[in-house]
Structures are given as C-alpha cells and as structure tokens.
Design an enzyme around this catalytic site. Structure first.
Site, PDB file in Angstrom:
ATOM      1  N   LYS A  65     -19.487 -14.831   3.342  1.00  0.00           N
ATOM      2  CA  LYS A  65     -20.861 -14.448   3.652  1.00  0.00           C
ATOM      3  C   LYS A  65     -21.634 -13.904   2.464  1.00  0.00           C
ATOM      4  CE  LYS A  65     -22.473 -13.244   7.795  1.00  0.00           C
ATOM      5  NZ  LYS A  65     -22.908 -12.078   8.569  1.00  0.00           N
ATOM      6  N   GLY A  87     -13.076  -3.550  -0.079  1.00  0.00           N
ATOM      7  CA  GLY A  87     -14.425  -2.989   0.021  1.00  0.00           C
ATOM      8  C   GLY A  87     -14.634  -1.886  -1.000  1.00  0.00           C
ATOM      9  N   ARG A 126       0.818  -1.215   0.000  1.00  0.00           N
ATOM     10  CA  ARG A 126       0.000   0.000   0.000  1.00  0.00           C
ATOM     11  C   ARG A 126       0.855   1.270   0.000  1.00  0.00           C
ATOM     12  NH1 ARG A 126      -5.099  -1.918   3.655  1.00  0.00           N
ATOM     13  NH2 ARG A 126      -6.377  -2.444   1.873  1.00  0.00           N
ATOM     14  N   GLY A 149      -9.336  -8.296  -0.263  1.00  0.00           N
ATOM     15  CA  GLY A 149      -8.117  -8.619   0.469  1.00  0.00           C
ATOM     16  C   GLY A 149      -7.591 -10.030   0.273  1.00  0.00           C
TER      17      GLY A 149
HETATM   18  P1  AMP Z   1     -14.766 -12.881   2.772  1.00  0.00           P
HETATM   19  O1  AMP Z   1     -14.244 -11.833   3.710  1.00  0.00           O
HETATM   20  O2  AMP Z   1     -16.257 -12.961   2.725  1.00  0.00           O
HETATM   21  O3  AMP Z   1     -14.140 -12.778   1.384  1.00  0.00           O
HETATM   22  O4  AMP Z   1     -14.306 -14.294   3.383  1.00  0.00           O
HETATM   23  C1  AMP Z   1     -12.970 -14.683   3.440  1.00  0.00           C
HETATM   24  C2  AMP Z   1     -12.836 -15.802   4.418  1.00  0.00           C
HETATM   25  O5  AMP Z   1     -13.699 -16.855   4.063  1.00  0.00           O
HETATM   26  C3  AMP Z   1     -11.431 -16.389   4.473  1.00  0.00           C
HETATM   27  O6  AMP Z   1     -10.929 -16.219   5.774  1.00  0.00           O
HETATM   28  C4  AMP Z   1     -11.648 -17.860   4.142  1.00  0.00           C
HETATM   29  O7  AMP Z   1     -10.872 -18.730   4.917  1.00  0.00           O
HETATM   30  C5  AMP Z   1     -13.104 -18.063   4.474  1.00  0.00           C
HETATM   31  N1  AMP Z   1     -13.668 -19.202   3.764  1.00  0.00           N
HETATM   32  C6  AMP Z   1     -13.845 -19.347   2.434  1.00  0.00           C
HETATM   33  N2  AMP Z   1     -14.357 -20.553   2.161  1.00  0.00           N
HETATM   34  C7  AMP Z   1     -14.508 -21.211   3.337  1.00  0.00           C
HETATM   35  C8  AMP Z   1     -15.010 -22.489   3.697  1.00  0.00           C
HETATM   36  N3  AMP Z   1     -15.417 -23.338   2.775  1.00  0.00           N
HETATM   37  N4  AMP Z   1     -15.049 -22.793   5.004  1.00  0.00           N
HETATM   38  C9  AMP Z   1     -14.592 -21.929   5.936  1.00  0.00           C
HETATM   39  N5  AMP Z   1     -14.119 -20.706   5.652  1.00  0.00           N
HETATM   40  C10 AMP Z   1     -14.069 -20.345   4.362  1.00  0.00           C
END
Ligand code: AMP
Length: 396
Positions: free
Chosen positions: A201, A374, A39, A351
């Site tokens: 999520k 974001g 960054r 990220g």
């Molecule tokens: P996000 O911030 O929504 O992009 O989520 C990223 C996080 O989702 C990372 O820390 C990943 O380890 C987690 N993640 C992605 N797929 C899985 C999964 N199948 N089970 C558990 N964690 C997950």
C-alpha cells in the site's frame, strides 16, 4: 539529556523492570510452539547483562499478538519456557501483569526472574493508562526499555511508566544496536544512497516515500506498490492490486521535483490468478485479464545495475506476492543483490523483507536487519521514536 544505556549503571542488588519485545509468532495449530525465536534471542544480551550484574529481581514484560482481553492462546507461557531453557534459571510467569501475588514474589529471595503475563490482556496498556503504568512501576527501582519493535508506541509500558523512574530509566543493548544502525541512514548517509521499497500500500508508506525522496539518489519501487505509479503514468496494469486513492497519491509524488528519482519495473511476472502459473511479460504493460505478482527478470537486472555502486542501501517491503514461491523470485533476488553489495552499508527493515532475508539465509551478509518493521520506518521518518524520547527527555 542524553540517553543512558543499561551498561553505564551498576545495577547490582537492584530490582529492575524491563520491557522487551517478545511478540514472537506462534504455531497456529499448537500455540505452545514458537515458530521464530529471533525477537527473544535479540533480547538475550540485555537479559544476560542484567543477570551477570547481579540484579536482585528482574521483572520482564512484553505484549504478544493482539488479544481482546485475556486469551489463553496469547499467553506468554511459551516465552517463559524458552527463556528458562536459554537462561538455565527459573522464570516465573505471573497470572496477570497486575496480579496481587507479584508483591509477595518480590519479597522472596527466589525466584529471581519474573515474567509478567501479556500486557495487552489489559486494555490500559495500549491506552497508556496512568494507574496501570504506576502499578507496573511499583515493582522495581529501575526501568529498562529494550523493546525496539514497540518503541514507536505511546503505551503504558513503553511511555507512561517512564515518569516514575526519574534518572532511573535506561535503554537496553538492542535499542543501542538499532539506534546506531538507523542513524547511519538518518544522519549523513553515504552516497550513492539507494532505497528499495515494495509491499502493498502506497498510502501506508507515503510519508516515508516523500521523506526518502529528498535524501536518496534513487528510489526503486517494486511489489504491488509499483502499480499505482505505473497506472499514474498511463501504463496498463491489468487486474493488479491497486486503488484509485493510491493512484492519486502516486501521481502527486511523481510530480514532485524529486519524483524523477523513482525507478519503476520495466517488466513483470503475471498470472491469471493468485495461484495460477507465472508468465513473464515482455513489456511494461500488463494485459487486461492478468495480475502483476512479481517484478520481471529485466527489472531485477535493472535494479542490480542501479544498486551496484551504492554506499548505503535501505530495503523495505517484498517485490511481489512472495508468500507463493512462484512469485518470490524478485523478492529473493533483491535479497541476494543486497547481500552481495561490496561497499555498502545495507539495512533491511519491515516484517516481510526481514523474513525473506532470513529465509534465504543471507541475514549475516546484511549490515543491519532491524527487529522492528513499523518502528524502523518511523525512526527513519522522524529521526527518533516516542519511547526513545521518553528515555531522553522524560514524559510530559
Ligand atoms: P506491506 O505490508 O505493505 O509491506 O505488504 C506486504 C504484502 O504485500 C505481502 O503480503 C505481499 O504478498 C504483498 N504483495 C506485494 N506485492 C504484491 C503483488 N504484486 N500482488 C499482491 N500482493 C503483493
């Protein structure tokens, strides 16, 4: 009014207040060490340009982390040290962003470069407090915003401050690079246009999923984000990460006319626990006692096939629990597939997907790796960001 960029104005002999995104990760055991300087490095072209132009004073500002008031472990001191090395010039770090000594520093001929201590040591920063914004503005004649990673925030240093710089608020070179790249996705993307979404999520990314579905030819979903969709289709997902609310959202998305553009995993890598041994499934169903932790090899093949002729590809979010190398095959696989697309403009934002691309050393084979997670998603959703609009239209 069109946005004005920093290289369109002669700033020789001027004082300039510049907002950067120096929110770098620090070593947890030794917070004087920066673990990834990307960054700061991305801000160097604008800083070097300003110094080469011969600005009288450059007052830089940024936030770092999420401090609750002044906390030493969130000090910008490591940033000041790194910048001084890179610029081969003294960089003075102030005691605080509102320190009374700043005015004195500004009257002296040296030093030329001042870095204000972490803006988020003041709650007024995130509160977009007008008095705080006025104090920041009082330091300089011109304002430059080059903090793409925080340009979606309506904070004092990214938004409130702009009203004090009528016709003297400029965008930096990183902002231009980000805007130009993102506009290739937002305005008239070349088709086939494919998006790959992952992460944890659905609710966080629901708006972008809906928007993307009307633009893309196909939306490939992996990571934990796939499970609510599979579950909504009546497929067993075992003990995989998934909430009832997300299943509801997924069901509604699948019922949209554009819902048929969604491509879901056809197999998985599962395990009995987060640190257990990886097992490849032969079907789309996940057994009741298992957790889905990565996309399977057949899914990766399918994604590769879907992506092979695309002209535009966007990727956000990992394909699994990639922090554990046993479940990182899908994420690094997608990184490789994107880096090998022959005729596509590829953009990676967010990220975790950015760090996966960097860890695999493939970032130089991607069209654009955004510095804002974001911020890049919000830009794609909205077509602009509040901080950029403030530079264009001013602040109401
Ligand atoms: P996000 O911030 O929504 O992009 O989520 C990223 C996080 O989702 C990372 O820390 C990943 O380890 C987690 N993640 C992605 N797929 C899985 C999964 N199948 N089970 C558990 N964690 C997950």
């Amino acid at each position: 009014m069109a946005i004005k960029f920093v290289d369109e104005v002669d700033l020789k002999g001027k004082t300039v207040l510049a907002r950067f995104d120096f929110n770098v990760p620090l070593d947890k055991a030794d917070t004087s060490k920066i673990t990834d300087t990307t960054r700061i490095d991305e801000a160097l072209p604008t800083i070097n340009l300003l110094l080469k132009m011969g600005v009288k004073k450059l007052i830089m500002m940024s936030h770092l982390g999420r401090p609750k008031g002044p906390e030493k472990k969130f000090s910008l001191l490591p940033v000041a040290t790194y910048l001084a090395q890179k610029l081969e010039e003294e960089v003075v770090l102030t005691e605080s962003a509102t320190d009374a000594g700043i005015k004195t520093l500004l009257t002296l001929s040296h030093p030329r470069i001042i870095l204000l201590e972490n803006l988020r040591f003041h709650k007024e920063e995130e509160g977009n407090d007008p008095v705080f914004a006025k104090t920041l503005a009082s330091y300089a004649e011109y304002y430059v915003n080059d903090a793409f990673g925080t340009a979606h925030r309506k904070h004092a240093s990214t938004y409130g401050v702009v009203q004090h710089f009528k016709n003297k608020a400029l965008a930096g070179l990183l902002l231009r690079r980000e805007i130009e790249a993102l506009d290739k996705i937002v305005q008239h993307p070349q088709h086939p246009f494919m998006a790959v979404m992952g992460g944890a999520k659905v609710s966080d990314k629901i708006k972008i999923i809906e928007n993307l579905l009307s633009e893309v030819d196909q939306l490939l979903i992996g990571g934990a984000m796939a499970y609510p969709f599979l579950s909504a289709k009546g497929i067993g997902i075992g003990k995989s990460l998934c909430s009832a609310d997300d299943i509801k959202l997924a069901k509604a998305i699948l019922q949209l006319p554009t819902g048929q553009k969604i491509v879901l995993p056809i197999d998985h890598i599962v395990s009995a626990s987060l640190d257990g041994e990886p097992v490849v499934t032969t079907t789309v169903e996940i057994a009741d006692n298992m957790i889905g932790l990565d996309i399977g090899p057949n899914t990766l093949k399918k994604f590769k096939e879907c992506l092979k002729n695309c002209k535009t590809a966007l990727w956000n979010g990992p394909m699994g629990y990639f922090e554990n190398p046993k479940f990182a095959v899908g994420t690094f696989g997608v990184a490789r597939i994107l880096s090998e697309l022959p005729n596509a403009f590829t953009l990676v934002g967010g990220g975790d997907s950015v760090s996966a691309i960097k860890q695999s050393g493939l970032d130089n084979k991607i069209g654009h790796v955004s510095t804002g997670g974001g911020a890049s998603l919000e830009y794609i959703e909205e077509g602009s960001l509040v901080g950029i609009n403030a530079l264009k239209f001013g602040v109401n």
